[in-house]
Design an enzyme around this catalytic site. Structure first.
Site, mmCIF file in Angstrom:
data_model
loop_
_atom_site.group_PDB
_atom_site.id
_atom_site.type_symbol
_atom_site.label_atom_id
_atom_site.label_comp_id
_atom_site.label_asym_id
_atom_site.label_seq_id
_atom_site.Cartn_x
_atom_site.Cartn_y
_atom_site.Cartn_z
ATOM 1 N N ASP A 18 71.793 69.841 -15.463
ATOM 2 C CA ASP A 18 72.073 70.846 -14.436
ATOM 3 C C ASP A 18 73.543 71.254 -14.384
ATOM 4 O OD1 ASP A 18 69.368 70.558 -13.765
ATOM 5 O OD2 ASP A 18 69.833 68.893 -12.418
ATOM 6 N N HIS A 46 66.429 75.809 -15.974
ATOM 7 C CA HIS A 46 67.667 76.540 -16.271
ATOM 8 C C HIS A 46 67.692 77.829 -15.466
ATOM 9 C CE1 HIS A 46 67.969 74.401 -20.459
ATOM 10 N NE2 HIS A 46 68.013 73.577 -19.439
ATOM 11 N N GLY A 422 80.958 81.055 -10.425
ATOM 12 C CA GLY A 422 79.851 81.600 -9.645
ATOM 13 C C GLY A 422 78.655 81.736 -10.557
HETATM 14 P P1 GDP Z 1 71.082 73.895 -16.087
HETATM 15 O O1 GDP Z 1 69.883 73.014 -16.002
HETATM 16 O O2 GDP Z 1 72.204 73.239 -16.796
HETATM 17 O O3 GDP Z 1 70.780 75.257 -16.640
HETATM 18 O O4 GDP Z 1 71.569 74.110 -14.587
HETATM 19 P P2 GDP Z 1 70.649 74.507 -13.321
HETATM 20 O O5 GDP Z 1 70.272 75.929 -13.458
HETATM 21 O O6 GDP Z 1 69.570 73.510 -13.119
HETATM 22 O O7 GDP Z 1 71.674 74.271 -12.130
HETATM 23 C C1 GDP Z 1 72.893 74.955 -12.064
HETATM 24 C C2 GDP Z 1 72.938 75.770 -10.759
HETATM 25 O O8 GDP Z 1 74.248 76.222 -10.535
HETATM 26 C C3 GDP Z 1 72.073 77.018 -10.788
HETATM 27 O O9 GDP Z 1 71.595 77.265 -9.499
HETATM 28 C C4 GDP Z 1 73.062 78.108 -11.223
HETATM 29 O O10 GDP Z 1 72.678 79.405 -10.769
HETATM 30 C C5 GDP Z 1 74.305 77.647 -10.534
HETATM 31 N N1 GDP Z 1 75.576 77.957 -11.194
HETATM 32 C C6 GDP Z 1 75.866 77.953 -12.526
HETATM 33 N N2 GDP Z 1 77.200 78.136 -12.711
HETATM 34 C C7 GDP Z 1 77.748 78.232 -11.478
HETATM 35 C C8 GDP Z 1 79.096 78.374 -11.007
HETATM 36 O O11 GDP Z 1 80.057 78.416 -11.760
HETATM 37 N N3 GDP Z 1 79.262 78.394 -9.653
HETATM 38 C C9 GDP Z 1 78.220 78.306 -8.777
HETATM 39 N N4 GDP Z 1 78.494 78.335 -7.487
HETATM 40 N N5 GDP Z 1 76.955 78.166 -9.189
HETATM 41 C C10 GDP Z 1 76.723 78.123 -10.517
HETATM 42 P P1 IMO Z 2 68.155 70.384 -17.231
HETATM 43 O O1 IMO Z 2 67.830 70.933 -18.596
HETATM 44 C C1 IMO Z 2 68.541 66.939 -14.549
HETATM 45 C C2 IMO Z 2 66.006 63.466 -15.420
HETATM 46 C C3 IMO Z 2 64.961 63.252 -14.337
HETATM 47 C C4 IMO Z 2 64.817 61.745 -14.410
HETATM 48 C C5 IMO Z 2 64.945 61.462 -15.900
HETATM 49 C C6 IMO Z 2 63.619 61.303 -16.619
HETATM 50 O O2 IMO Z 2 67.696 71.252 -16.125
HETATM 51 O O3 IMO Z 2 69.580 70.002 -17.143
HETATM 52 P P2 IMO Z 2 61.679 63.004 -17.242
HETATM 53 O O4 IMO Z 2 60.799 63.855 -16.371
HETATM 54 O O5 IMO Z 2 62.483 63.783 -18.211
HETATM 55 O O6 IMO Z 2 60.948 61.872 -17.880
HETATM 56 O O7 IMO Z 2 62.711 62.314 -16.215
HETATM 57 O O8 IMO Z 2 65.643 62.578 -16.447
HETATM 58 N N1 IMO Z 2 66.029 64.830 -15.980
HETATM 59 C C7 IMO Z 2 66.878 65.786 -15.603
HETATM 60 N N2 IMO Z 2 67.836 65.789 -14.660
HETATM 61 N N3 IMO Z 2 68.350 68.037 -15.309
HETATM 62 C C8 IMO Z 2 67.418 68.038 -16.271
HETATM 63 O O9 IMO Z 2 67.238 69.063 -17.149
HETATM 64 C C9 IMO Z 2 66.606 66.879 -16.432
HETATM 65 N N4 IMO Z 2 65.597 66.559 -17.271
HETATM 66 C C10 IMO Z 2 65.259 65.301 -16.981
HETATM 67 O O10 IMO Z 2 65.409 63.676 -13.084
HETATM 68 O O11 IMO Z 2 65.898 61.130 -13.755
HETATM 69 MG MG MG Z 3 68.567 72.266 -14.553
#
Ligand code: GDP
Ligand code: IMO
Ligand code: MG
Length: 431
Positions: A18, A46, A422
């Protein structure tokens, strides 16, 4: 491209997921021809924000939001067809064009089946205190079947209906016996499952391809390829904080086996790291702030899971852990994300070392018993105030924010070439 990067790029998370990989892959895709998902499954979430619209992808590469970009779901992914088609239907309903013209799926990709999800949930519920805190998307059991081989089902198997029927009747009958004893679960109906997956097979057929071969062709044609890593280095099944990891090779190292890309074809490994740390699910987290600081970060950063909506655990930036990931993955440059979330704090702490039983550890240890005991050694840096999301040049950031970025860069050992302030595409600064 932005003029910053020459050659193909693998984007990889440097923490526990994340980090904003979706946003950055989408940003990089402006000048790319192909986006490839190579690991994990619908446990990933994502997010991208385009013109005020927010989209969350679990299986589709985020290149689907750029007209003209080809998207590959490669062999390293475990594919849940139910989620895939739900995602395709949702996005096409919102005006995003997704068809076999811009999405190809490897025939080698393994499938997540209903009994994988049942097993994931059964194991987690029965684990009593030692649960991993998985997303319950069936990921671990699907990869386990891949390794078992005789009980695995791949995308290619969906195209052979009679064989699929035979295999499902056997596999599901066997699983039902085990699930009854271990988890007291009602039996799954293999006939119904066969019909559902037969229909998925008919729907997926036009998308199925040899994606490793396609990749080689694209490389020959000098197409620009972005590999969209899911999860992160510290969740990698070999190199992460085992057993609190996911079940795939999701550090940058997994891109080669997960896609079939030849090693020399990817000169750029861009690591994504957030300006603080988060983690979902169980496992050691040395810099966790289970207090007002953690709550402040969670609320400002909207740190709730994209896939499960679970509140993410939040803490200070851990330079020891990230340095490990940078070295492991051969990171060539870094994008620092979510810097805007830290505005308004008087002081920021950054973990620069671990103390373990009275001594300073020389490096990160991906071993949960050691990590559970380490005491972070912190350095304190001045904070800044105000909304920084409107800045469009690095030099416009408050002096303290610039100083924070420069200090992290030194501590983790790779240049921070991009800073995200952002969720929108425009809130991305290039240094
Ligand atoms: P990923 O799994 O690595 O793609 O990340 P996620 O999408 O699960 O979580 C990142 C969150 O942060 C999402 O809600 C994005 O829209 C948000 N986001 C990404 N970059 C930024 C940033 O620079 N600032 C803020 N405030 N939010 C961001
Ligand atoms: P993105 O791509 C954050 C974590 C789960 C759990 C562990 C094992 O969005 O960054 P699983 O269901 O994969 O067997 O769970 O891994 N986990 C993640 N945490 N972002 C992810 O993906 C994750 N994918 C798995 O929360 O702790
Ligand atoms: Mg994510």
């Amino acid at each position: 491209m932005t003029g910053l990067f020459e050659g193909n790029i693998c984007v990889t998370g440097l923490q526990w997921g994340d980090e904003g990989k979706g946003k950055i892959v989408d940003f990089l895709t402006e000048h790319a021809d192909v986006v490839v998902r190579y690991c994990g499954g619908a446990n990933a979430g994502h997010s991208v924000k385009i013109g005020g619209e927010k989209y969350a992808t679990h299986l589709l590469p985020v290149g689907v939001f750029r007209p003209g970009v080809m998207n590959l779901i490669a062999n390293g992914v475990v594919l849940d067809p139910e989620v895939l088609f739900r995602e395709i239907d949702e996005f096409t309903g919102r005006g995003v064009a997704i068809s076999p013209q811009n999405l190809r799926i490897s025939y080698k990709t393994h499938l997540v089946m209903p009994y994988h999800k049942a097993e994931d949930a059964g194991r987690e519920s029965a684990a009593e205190g030692s649960a991993i805190g998985t997303t319950r998307r069936g990921i671990g059991p699907a990869y386990a079947d891949k390794m078992h081989r005789t009980t695995a089902i791949r995308v290619a198997d969906l195209l052979h209906e009679e064989k699929l029927r035979e295999r499902l009747s056997k596999i599901v009958t066997d699983r039902n016996k085990v699930f009854k004893v271990l988890y007291d679960m009602p039996p799954l109906d293999w006939k119904e499952m066969f019909e559902t997956y037969r229909d998925y097979g008919r729907r997926i057929a036009p998308y199925v391809d040899d994606t490793s071969h396609l990749l080689l062709e694209y490389i020959k044609q000098n197409k620009r390829i972005v590999y969209e890593g899911a999860h992160a280095a510290l969740l990698d099944v070999d190199h992460g904080t085992y057993p609190y990891v996911t079940s795939s090779s999701c550090s940058g190292l997994g891109v080669f086996t997960g896609s079939g890309a030849p090693p020399m074809s990817i000169p750029n490994f861009i690591g994504i790291m957030k300006a603080y740390s988060t983690r979902v699910g169980g496992g050691p987290f040395p810099t966790e702030q289970d207090n007002n600081i953690g709550n402040y970060i969670r609320e400002r950063g909207n740190e709730y899971g994209t896939t499960t909506r679970r509140p993410r655990r939040c803490g200070w930036f851990d330079a020891v852990a990230v340095r490990y990931s940078v070295e492991l993955c051969g990171i060539t440059s870094i994008c620092l994300t979510l810097l805007d979330v830290l505005s308004g704090l008087d002081h920021l702490q950054v973990c620069t070392g671990y103390k373990y039983r009275g001594n300073r550890l020389p490096a990160f240890r991906a071993d949960m018993d050691t990590l559970a005991e380490v005491e972070p050694i912190y350095e304190t840096l001045p904070g800044w105030n105000g909304n920084i999301s409107g800045c469009r040049r690095f030099e416009e950031l408050p002096r303290e924010a610039q100083q924070y970025v420069k200090r992290l860069e030194t501590l983790v050992g790779a240049p921070i070439k991009m800073v995200s302030i952002g969720p929108e595409r425009s809130a991305t600064l290039i240094r």
